[in-house]
Design a protein around this motif. Structure first.
Motif, mmCIF file in Angstrom:
data_model
loop_
_atom_site.group_PDB
_atom_site.id
_atom_site.type_symbol
_atom_site.label_atom_id
_atom_site.label_comp_id
_atom_site.label_asym_id
_atom_site.label_seq_id
_atom_site.Cartn_x
_atom_site.Cartn_y
_atom_site.Cartn_z
ATOM 1 N N HIS A 51 -16.047 23.368 -65.182
ATOM 2 C CA HIS A 51 -16.215 24.314 -63.834
ATOM 3 C C HIS A 51 -14.945 25.367 -64.070
ATOM 4 O O HIS A 51 -13.872 25.027 -64.442
ATOM 5 N N VAL A 52 -15.287 26.679 -63.621
ATOM 6 C CA VAL A 52 -14.134 27.356 -63.785
ATOM 7 C C VAL A 52 -13.588 27.544 -62.113
ATOM 8 O O VAL A 52 -14.146 27.652 -61.017
ATOM 9 N N LEU A 53 -12.278 27.366 -62.470
ATOM 10 C CA LEU A 53 -11.491 26.753 -61.048
ATOM 11 C C LEU A 53 -10.617 28.108 -61.095
ATOM 12 O O LEU A 53 -9.696 28.320 -61.762
ATOM 13 N N SER A 54 -10.539 28.653 -59.776
ATOM 14 C CA SER A 54 -9.733 29.788 -59.774
ATOM 15 C C SER A 54 -8.031 29.270 -59.291
ATOM 16 O O SER A 54 -8.215 28.177 -59.068
ATOM 17 N N ARG A 55 -7.242 30.145 -59.366
ATOM 18 C CA ARG A 55 -5.980 30.033 -59.026
ATOM 19 C C ARG A 55 -5.767 29.515 -57.742
ATOM 20 O O ARG A 55 -5.069 28.900 -57.263
ATOM 21 N N ASP B 67 -1.878 28.013 -49.072
ATOM 22 C CA ASP B 67 -2.606 29.347 -49.218
ATOM 23 C C ASP B 67 -2.291 29.920 -50.370
ATOM 24 O O ASP B 67 -1.181 30.161 -50.988
ATOM 25 N N PHE B 68 -3.103 30.903 -50.830
ATOM 26 C CA PHE B 68 -2.887 31.519 -52.362
ATOM 27 C C PHE B 68 -1.754 32.538 -51.897
ATOM 28 O O PHE B 68 -1.769 33.587 -50.841
ATOM 29 N N ASP B 69 -0.931 32.839 -52.786
ATOM 30 C CA ASP B 69 0.297 33.885 -52.785
ATOM 31 C C ASP B 69 0.026 34.713 -54.297
ATOM 32 O O ASP B 69 0.242 34.039 -55.322
ATOM 33 N N PRO B 70 -0.565 35.771 -54.042
ATOM 34 C CA PRO B 70 -0.615 36.467 -55.210
ATOM 35 C C PRO B 70 0.369 36.716 -55.999
ATOM 36 O O PRO B 70 0.470 37.204 -57.462
ATOM 37 N N GLY B 71 1.801 36.513 -55.782
ATOM 38 C CA GLY B 71 2.986 36.849 -56.437
ATOM 39 C C GLY B 71 3.288 35.300 -57.063
ATOM 40 O O GLY B 71 4.417 35.457 -57.894
ATOM 41 N N SER B 72 2.626 34.254 -56.931
ATOM 42 C CA SER B 72 3.242 33.016 -57.385
ATOM 43 C C SER B 72 2.440 32.916 -58.893
ATOM 44 O O SER B 72 1.186 32.986 -58.825
ATOM 45 N N ASN B 73 3.208 32.393 -59.855
ATOM 46 C CA ASN B 73 2.846 32.119 -61.058
ATOM 47 C C ASN B 73 2.863 30.488 -61.335
ATOM 48 O O ASN B 73 2.671 29.988 -62.309
ATOM 49 N N TYR C 153 2.118 25.303 -64.593
ATOM 50 C CA TYR C 153 1.714 24.171 -64.922
ATOM 51 C C TYR C 153 0.475 23.945 -65.836
ATOM 52 O O TYR C 153 0.533 22.983 -66.481
ATOM 53 N N VAL C 154 -0.340 24.857 -65.749
ATOM 54 C CA VAL C 154 -1.499 24.907 -66.872
ATOM 55 C C VAL C 154 -0.891 25.222 -68.344
ATOM 56 O O VAL C 154 -1.185 24.102 -69.119
ATOM 57 N N ARG C 155 0.138 25.826 -68.275
ATOM 58 C CA ARG C 155 0.940 25.798 -69.595
ATOM 59 C C ARG C 155 1.669 24.376 -70.007
ATOM 60 O O ARG C 155 1.520 23.934 -71.177
#
Length: 238
Positions: free
Chosen positions: A169-173, A184-190, A195-197
């Motif tokens: 499944h494609v899981l969004s950020r 909640d999603f923060d568009p400025g957070s990486n 962690y995927v890295r």
């Protein structure tokens, strides 16, 4: 992510416990009343209950007795200022799995939480997640790649668990940030990308597809490194 219910009416203590458990990769819900704790625990959505005895509306013993009478077997750790032998025995005889007196060290509470979560699961309940060469044991909190054990931090473990519960499944950020970090999603957070890295480095980059502009997907890679980059016997913590 493992869900833990905390029934504690002292706000400072409740926040301290919740923050500490969250930092170790657990999802927490805090309630201040015994009636609410009983209702939520009976719903069966929590893996463990941390229960204070001195709740304002209902004594913790009563919560525990009603919980067990309803057939709910969720592990319960009593957390209380009552430290007498009589209270300890009463708590254990009422169905508690463990008993900790205040004041306490968070490290000890964490150790007891992990111990109770390793208890045998009911028949039929999934305890191991597998996808291709990846295997995650939810009881021992150990990760294996093609049979080799890999050390994961608590947050890496939670992220790996999320991917393995949704293979292909494609899981969004946004989804990953909410499920693993509870934010909640923060568009400025990486933080998700970081962690995927980490997981790519430890488990093999070929297992994680990047879906540009959306998020990530766990795939069954056929080419797996002969030996993962990091391996060991114990799960490290953040």
């Amino acid at each position: 992510m493992t869900q833990i219910l905390i029934a504690e009416d002292e706000e400072r203590i409740a926040a301290f416990v919740a923050k500490g458990l969250h930092a170790e990769g657990f999802a927490t819900t805090v309630v201040a009343s015994g009636s609410e704790a009983l209702e939520l625990a009976q719903a069966g959505e929590y893996s463990l209950l941390v229960l204070d005895l001195g709740l304002a509306d209902m004594d913790g013993f009563e919560v525990l007795q009603q919980l067990r009478a309803s057939g709910q077997a969720v592990p319960v750790i009593i957390l209380t200022a009552r430290s007498s032998v009589t209270d300890t025995v009463a708590g254990l005889e009422s169905g508690a799995d463990d008993y900790m007196a205040k004041p306490f060290r968070f490290e000890e509470l964490l150790a007891r939480v992990r111990l109770r979560l390793r208890a045998p699961q009911p028949p039929g309940e999934v305890t191991t997640l597998t996808h291709g060469p990846l295997q995650l044991d939810l009881r021992t909190r150990r990760m294996r790649v093609a049979g080799h054990e890999v050390d994961l931090s608590a947050r890496e473990f939670a992220l790996a668990e999320t991917f393995l519960r949704h293979p292909g499944h494609v899981l969004s950020r946004e989804q990953l940030l909410s499920q693993v970090w509870g934010y909640d999603f923060d568009p400025g957070s990486n933080v998700v990308d970081v962690y995927v890295r980490y997981l790519r480095k430890k488990l093999g980059a070929a297992h994680f597809d990047t879906v540009r502009g959306v998020g990530y997907r766990l795939v069954d890679a056929t080419a797996v490194p002969s030996r993962p980059a990091s391996h060991g016997r114990h799960v490290a913590v953040d």
